[in-house]
Motif scaffolding. Sequence first.
Motif, PDB file in Angstrom:
ATOM      1  N   GLY A  31     -15.864 -67.973-111.365  1.00  0.00           N
ATOM      2  CA  GLY A  31     -15.824 -68.863-112.498  1.00  0.00           C
ATOM      3  C   GLY A  31     -14.616 -68.826-113.390  1.00  0.00           C
ATOM      4  O   GLY A  31     -13.799 -67.939-113.372  1.00  0.00           O
ATOM      5  N   SER A  32     -14.571 -69.851-114.210  1.00  0.00           N
ATOM      6  CA  SER A  32     -13.555 -69.985-115.228  1.00  0.00           C
ATOM      7  C   SER A  32     -14.124 -69.491-116.531  1.00  0.00           C
ATOM      8  O   SER A  32     -15.326 -69.349-116.690  1.00  0.00           O
ATOM      9  N   GLN A  33     -13.214 -69.323-117.488  1.00  0.00           N
ATOM     10  CA  GLN A  33     -13.626 -68.899-118.809  1.00  0.00           C
ATOM     11  C   GLN A  33     -14.515 -67.670-118.708  1.00  0.00           C
ATOM     12  O   GLN A  33     -15.677 -67.698-119.073  1.00  0.00           O
ATOM     13  N   GLY A  34     -13.976 -66.572-118.234  1.00  0.00           N
ATOM     14  CA  GLY A  34     -14.697 -65.322-118.061  1.00  0.00           C
ATOM     15  C   GLY A  34     -15.147 -64.724-119.369  1.00  0.00           C
ATOM     16  O   GLY A  34     -15.001 -65.326-120.420  1.00  0.00           O
ATOM     17  N   PRO A  35     -15.705 -63.513-119.346  1.00  0.00           N
ATOM     18  CA  PRO A  35     -16.201 -62.873-120.552  1.00  0.00           C
ATOM     19  C   PRO A  35     -15.082 -62.762-121.586  1.00  0.00           C
ATOM     20  O   PRO A  35     -13.949 -62.459-121.256  1.00  0.00           O
ATOM     21  N   VAL A  36     -15.413 -63.035-122.826  1.00  0.00           N
ATOM     22  CA  VAL A  36     -14.409 -63.004-123.877  1.00  0.00           C
ATOM     23  C   VAL A  36     -14.445 -61.656-124.576  1.00  0.00           C
ATOM     24  O   VAL A  36     -15.497 -61.167-124.974  1.00  0.00           O
ATOM     25  N   GLY A  37     -13.289 -61.031-124.723  1.00  0.00           N
ATOM     26  CA  GLY A  37     -13.161 -59.751-125.395  1.00  0.00           C
ATOM     27  C   GLY A  37     -12.641 -59.940-126.805  1.00  0.00           C
ATOM     28  O   GLY A  37     -12.681 -61.027-127.365  1.00  0.00           O
ATOM     29  N   SER A  38     -12.097 -58.883-127.395  1.00  0.00           N
ATOM     30  CA  SER A  38     -11.551 -58.969-128.737  1.00  0.00           C
ATOM     31  C   SER A  38     -10.372 -59.931-128.760  1.00  0.00           C
ATOM     32  O   SER A  38      -9.729 -60.187-127.747  1.00  0.00           O
ATOM     33  N   ASN A  39     -10.085 -60.516-129.891  1.00  0.00           N
ATOM     34  CA  ASN A  39      -8.999 -61.483-130.065  1.00  0.00           C
ATOM     35  C   ASN A  39      -9.171 -62.711-129.180  1.00  0.00           C
ATOM     36  O   ASN A  39      -8.207 -63.356-128.810  1.00  0.00           O
ATOM     37  N   ASN A  40     -10.408 -63.037-128.809  1.00  0.00           N
ATOM     38  CA  ASN A  40     -10.710 -64.208-127.974  1.00  0.00           C
ATOM     39  C   ASN A  40      -9.987 -64.206-126.641  1.00  0.00           C
ATOM     40  O   ASN A  40      -9.734 -65.248-126.058  1.00  0.00           O
ATOM     41  N   GLU A  41      -9.626 -63.060-126.115  1.00  0.00           N
ATOM     42  CA  GLU A  41      -8.984 -62.970-124.811  1.00  0.00           C
ATOM     43  C   GLU A  41     -10.062 -62.903-123.732  1.00  0.00           C
ATOM     44  O   GLU A  41     -11.085 -62.263-123.908  1.00  0.00           O
ATOM     45  N   THR A  42      -9.819 -63.573-122.626  1.00  0.00           N
ATOM     46  CA  THR A  42     -10.746 -63.499-121.501  1.00  0.00           C
ATOM     47  C   THR A  42     -10.533 -62.168-120.805  1.00  0.00           C
ATOM     48  O   THR A  42      -9.407 -61.774-120.535  1.00  0.00           O
ATOM     49  N   VAL A  43     -11.638 -61.482-120.503  1.00  0.00           N
ATOM     50  CA  VAL A  43     -11.552 -60.157-119.905  1.00  0.00           C
ATOM     51  C   VAL A  43     -12.280 -60.166-118.567  1.00  0.00           C
ATOM     52  O   VAL A  43     -13.418 -60.597-118.482  1.00  0.00           O
ATOM     53  N   LEU A  72      -9.114 -85.338-120.192  1.00  0.00           N
ATOM     54  CA  LEU A  72      -8.868 -84.419-119.079  1.00  0.00           C
ATOM     55  C   LEU A  72     -10.150 -84.266-118.288  1.00  0.00           C
ATOM     56  O   LEU A  72     -11.238 -84.200-118.848  1.00  0.00           O
ATOM     57  N   ASN A  73     -10.053 -84.212-116.976  1.00  0.00           N
ATOM     58  CA  ASN A  73     -11.235 -84.129-116.131  1.00  0.00           C
ATOM     59  C   ASN A  73     -11.361 -82.770-115.445  1.00  0.00           C
ATOM     60  O   ASN A  73     -12.349 -82.081-115.611  1.00  0.00           O
ATOM     61  N   LYS A  74     -10.344 -82.403-114.676  1.00  0.00           N
ATOM     62  CA  LYS A  74     -10.415 -81.142-113.933  1.00  0.00           C
ATOM     63  C   LYS A  74      -9.020 -80.623-113.642  1.00  0.00           C
ATOM     64  O   LYS A  74      -8.035 -81.352-113.713  1.00  0.00           O
ATOM     65  N   TYR A  75      -8.972 -79.341-113.321  1.00  0.00           N
ATOM     66  CA  TYR A  75      -7.741 -78.694-112.884  1.00  0.00           C
ATOM     67  C   TYR A  75      -7.869 -78.415-111.398  1.00  0.00           C
ATOM     68  O   TYR A  75      -8.959 -78.119-110.904  1.00  0.00           O
ATOM     69  N   VAL A  91     -11.063 -76.344-107.256  1.00  0.00           N
ATOM     70  CA  VAL A  91     -11.193 -77.352-108.303  1.00  0.00           C
ATOM     71  C   VAL A  91     -11.978 -76.738-109.452  1.00  0.00           C
ATOM     72  O   VAL A  91     -13.071 -76.207-109.251  1.00  0.00           O
ATOM     73  N   VAL A  92     -11.388 -76.790-110.639  1.00  0.00           N
ATOM     74  CA  VAL A  92     -12.022 -76.242-111.837  1.00  0.00           C
ATOM     75  C   VAL A  92     -12.444 -77.430-112.704  1.00  0.00           C
ATOM     76  O   VAL A  92     -11.604 -78.120-113.283  1.00  0.00           O
ATOM     77  N   HIS A 103      -9.051 -68.650-114.709  1.00  0.00           N
ATOM     78  CA  HIS A 103      -9.817 -68.719-113.461  1.00  0.00           C
ATOM     79  C   HIS A 103      -9.385 -67.583-112.549  1.00  0.00           C
ATOM     80  O   HIS A 103      -8.192 -67.307-112.417  1.00  0.00           O
ATOM     81  N   LYS A 104     -10.342 -66.935-111.936  1.00  0.00           N
ATOM     82  CA  LYS A 104     -10.065 -65.837-111.011  1.00  0.00           C
ATOM     83  C   LYS A 104     -10.204 -66.328-109.578  1.00  0.00           C
ATOM     84  O   LYS A 104     -11.194 -66.956-109.217  1.00  0.00           O
ATOM     85  N   VAL A 105      -9.194 -66.040-108.765  1.00  0.00           N
ATOM     86  CA  VAL A 105      -9.223 -66.352-107.335  1.00  0.00           C
ATOM     87  C   VAL A 105      -9.280 -65.019-106.609  1.00  0.00           C
ATOM     88  O   VAL A 105      -8.385 -64.190-106.757  1.00  0.00           O
ATOM     89  N   ASP A 106     -10.361 -64.771-105.861  1.00  0.00           N
ATOM     90  CA  ASP A 106     -10.451 -63.510-105.128  1.00  0.00           C
ATOM     91  C   ASP A 106     -10.505 -63.728-103.631  1.00  0.00           C
ATOM     92  O   ASP A 106     -10.284 -64.819-103.154  1.00  0.00           O
ATOM     93  N   ASN A 107     -10.738 -62.624-102.928  1.00  0.00           N
ATOM     94  CA  ASN A 107     -10.723 -62.613-101.457  1.00  0.00           C
ATOM     95  C   ASN A 107      -9.341 -62.937-100.911  1.00  0.00           C
ATOM     96  O   ASN A 107      -9.210 -63.630 -99.908  1.00  0.00           O
TER      97      ASN A 107
END
Length: 139
Positions: A31-43, A72-75, A91-92, A103-107
């Motif tokens: 997913g996109s917009q992962g867990p948010v940490g301090s200072n509104n940074e995605t962690v 805006l529709n998608k990235y 597609v996000v 967004h995290k891309v793994d594998n």
Amino acid sequence: MKRVIKVSKAWIAAFSMGVLLAGCGGGSDSGSQGPVGSNNETVYPEVENAAVLSWSAPESRVNGDRIPMGELNKYIIQYGKDAEKLDHKVVVEGAQDYAQMTHKVDNLDAGVWYFTILVEDSNGLLSAPSAIVNKEIKS
């Protein structure tokens, strides 16, 4: 008049600076917009064989017209092991919801991976691709 989404130098810089070099472990495109940490940074936890991409929404079209977030529709993230042939795609959806995206891309197999991002508006118009960035995945 044809409207085209402008990929500003600031947007390209935001994307280029936003490729986070996630370390080790695997999974699937997640997913996109992962867990948010301090200072509104995605962690994201350290994950092997992954790249975390971060970018900001474009603010204008090529002709200089402002592009509202609601248009805006998608990235579209294109990536691959050959900078000239980015043969994978993610597609996000929900581009209109967030000015800052992650967004995290793994594998990802060992080797150097190249990434670029395009944005599509609600009329189906695509931006030019962002500057290509890369990440080396170690075995």
